[in-house]
Design a protein around this motif. Sequence first.
Motif, mmCIF file in Angstrom:
data_model
loop_
_atom_site.group_PDB
_atom_site.id
_atom_site.type_symbol
_atom_site.label_atom_id
_atom_site.label_comp_id
_atom_site.label_asym_id
_atom_site.label_seq_id
_atom_site.Cartn_x
_atom_site.Cartn_y
_atom_site.Cartn_z
ATOM 1 N N THR A 48 -1.183 -6.316 -8.980
ATOM 2 C CA THR A 48 0.138 -6.512 -8.400
ATOM 3 C C THR A 48 0.906 -5.201 -8.489
ATOM 4 N N THR A 49 1.916 -5.067 -7.665
ATOM 5 C CA THR A 49 2.731 -3.853 -7.682
ATOM 6 C C THR A 49 3.416 -3.669 -9.035
ATOM 7 N N LEU A 50 3.801 -4.760 -9.689
ATOM 8 C CA LEU A 50 4.402 -4.668 -11.016
ATOM 9 C C LEU A 50 3.464 -3.963 -11.988
ATOM 10 N N SER A 51 2.194 -4.318 -11.967
ATOM 11 C CA SER A 51 1.224 -3.675 -12.860
ATOM 12 C C SER A 51 1.055 -2.204 -12.524
ATOM 13 N N TYR A 52 1.046 -1.875 -11.234
ATOM 14 C CA TYR A 52 0.920 -0.468 -10.858
ATOM 15 C C TYR A 52 2.149 0.336 -11.285
ATOM 16 N N VAL A 53 3.324 -0.260 -11.183
ATOM 17 C CA VAL A 53 4.541 0.421 -11.645
ATOM 18 C C VAL A 53 4.454 0.697 -13.143
ATOM 19 N N ILE A 54 4.012 -0.296 -13.891
ATOM 20 C CA ILE A 54 3.861 -0.135 -15.341
ATOM 21 C C ILE A 54 2.874 0.970 -15.661
ATOM 22 N N MET A 55 1.731 0.981 -14.995
ATOM 23 C CA MET A 55 0.725 1.998 -15.277
ATOM 24 C C MET A 55 1.194 3.391 -14.860
ATOM 25 N N ALA A 56 2.006 3.455 -13.816
ATOM 26 C CA ALA A 56 2.577 4.748 -13.419
ATOM 27 C C ALA A 56 3.548 5.256 -14.490
ATOM 28 N N ILE A 57 4.391 4.368 -14.995
ATOM 29 C CA ILE A 57 5.340 4.747 -16.049
ATOM 30 C C ILE A 57 4.608 5.243 -17.290
ATOM 31 N N LEU A 58 3.572 4.518 -17.700
ATOM 32 C CA LEU A 58 2.826 4.896 -18.900
ATOM 33 C C LEU A 58 2.094 6.224 -18.698
ATOM 34 N N SER A 59 1.575 6.453 -17.509
ATOM 35 C CA SER A 59 0.906 7.734 -17.227
ATOM 36 C C SER A 59 1.896 8.887 -17.310
ATOM 37 N N ILE A 60 3.065 8.696 -16.734
ATOM 38 C CA ILE A 60 4.098 9.739 -16.766
ATOM 39 C C ILE A 60 4.534 10.024 -18.201
ATOM 40 N N LEU A 61 4.668 8.980 -19.005
ATOM 41 C CA LEU A 61 5.004 9.162 -20.426
ATOM 42 C C LEU A 61 3.980 10.051 -21.119
ATOM 43 N N MET A 62 2.692 9.806 -20.849
ATOM 44 C CA MET A 62 1.626 10.602 -21.459
ATOM 45 C C MET A 62 1.648 12.043 -20.955
ATOM 46 N N PHE A 63 1.927 12.233 -19.670
ATOM 47 C CA PHE A 63 1.954 13.589 -19.115
ATOM 48 C C PHE A 63 3.109 14.401 -19.712
ATOM 49 N N ILE A 64 4.253 13.756 -19.880
ATOM 50 C CA ILE A 64 5.399 14.445 -20.500
ATOM 51 C C ILE A 64 5.081 14.785 -21.953
ATOM 52 N N GLY A 65 4.519 13.805 -22.677
ATOM 53 C CA GLY A 65 4.136 14.044 -24.066
ATOM 54 C C GLY A 65 3.087 15.125 -24.190
ATOM 55 N N GLY A 66 2.151 15.174 -23.244
ATOM 56 C CA GLY A 66 1.116 16.198 -23.272
ATOM 57 C C GLY A 66 1.671 17.586 -22.992
ATOM 58 N N ARG A 122 0.825 -1.202 0.000
ATOM 59 C CA ARG A 122 0.000 0.000 0.000
ATOM 60 C C ARG A 122 0.867 1.263 0.000
ATOM 61 N N LYS A 123 1.965 1.224 0.760
ATOM 62 C CA LYS A 123 2.875 2.377 0.805
ATOM 63 C C LYS A 123 3.536 2.602 -0.556
ATOM 64 N N ILE A 124 3.904 1.508 -1.216
ATOM 65 C CA ILE A 124 4.497 1.619 -2.553
ATOM 66 C C ILE A 124 3.478 2.193 -3.530
ATOM 67 N N HIS A 125 2.250 1.709 -3.442
ATOM 68 C CA HIS A 125 1.195 2.190 -4.340
ATOM 69 C C HIS A 125 0.911 3.669 -4.102
ATOM 70 N N LEU A 126 0.906 4.078 -2.849
ATOM 71 C CA LEU A 126 0.695 5.491 -2.521
ATOM 72 C C LEU A 126 1.840 6.344 -3.064
ATOM 73 N N PHE A 127 3.061 5.849 -2.913
ATOM 74 C CA PHE A 127 4.227 6.565 -3.438
ATOM 75 C C PHE A 127 4.115 6.745 -4.953
ATOM 76 N N LEU A 128 3.729 5.672 -5.647
ATOM 77 C CA LEU A 128 3.561 5.762 -7.102
ATOM 78 C C LEU A 128 2.503 6.796 -7.465
ATOM 79 N N LEU A 129 1.403 6.800 -6.717
ATOM 80 C CA LEU A 129 0.329 7.757 -6.973
ATOM 81 C C LEU A 129 0.811 9.189 -6.770
ATOM 82 N N LEU A 130 1.593 9.419 -5.725
ATOM 83 C CA LEU A 130 2.103 10.765 -5.452
ATOM 84 C C LEU A 130 3.064 11.227 -6.545
ATOM 85 N N VAL A 131 3.907 10.322 -7.021
ATOM 86 C CA VAL A 131 4.833 10.661 -8.111
ATOM 87 C C VAL A 131 4.056 11.022 -9.374
ATOM 88 N N VAL A 132 3.077 10.190 -9.705
ATOM 89 C CA VAL A 132 2.253 10.442 -10.891
ATOM 90 C C VAL A 132 1.505 11.766 -10.745
#
Length: 211
Positions: free
Chosen positions: A58-76, A7-17
């Motif tokens: 799984t945390t792996l899937s959340y990491v992937i979705m965080a990376i893809l979201s960040i890619l879109m935000f940078i591109g946007g 949960r802490k890892i997921h929260l951290f990913l959310l805050l970064v995104v």
Amino acid sequence: MGETKDRKIHLFLLLVVAAVFIWSIIKPSGYLEWALEVSPAVVGIIILLATYNKFRFTTLSYVIMAILSILMFIGGHYTYSKVPLFDWIKDVFDLKRNDYDRFGHFLKGLFAIVVREVLLRKTALIKGSWLFAISISIVIAVAALYEIIEAIFTKLSGGGEAAKNFVNTQGDIWDAEWDMACALVGSILALLIFSNLHNRLLKKDHHKPNV
């Protein structure tokens, strides 16, 4: 203990995104282009938050979705054809185009792991060649749908500057085909590289909601 750590890892990913999202909205190249580029990620994040306690990836899937979201935000923020790092790469290696778009579509192949997880948990599919093939097929279908949406937007908007930045062909008539090819290669590599790790995480997380 393990669930609390996750949960802490997921929260951290959310805050970064969220931090990258806030940065992306500050003086982007154009607000219409920004909205077009980031809206899929924003919708996806809202769905993930709404379903977190019912269907936890799984945390792996959340990491992937965080990376893809960040890619879109940078591109946007910059538009895909004007991301500074890839302008620098273009100049250093004397390339014909800014390849952030190609890079982004290649990394979107990682989404095959997320698709794989949904298929394993919500369908009768089991690990094997059919799971591999269907996961890839869904990623390519999504990539193709996105290209169709780009084409429709260009037609309806009359091909203005916003459409040009959104579609981002950079003069390449085969841009849509290259984008889908990059997603195909990325999805194959993602499944080959991460499937074993994904299996271990799924096994470890069997006690969590809907796993």
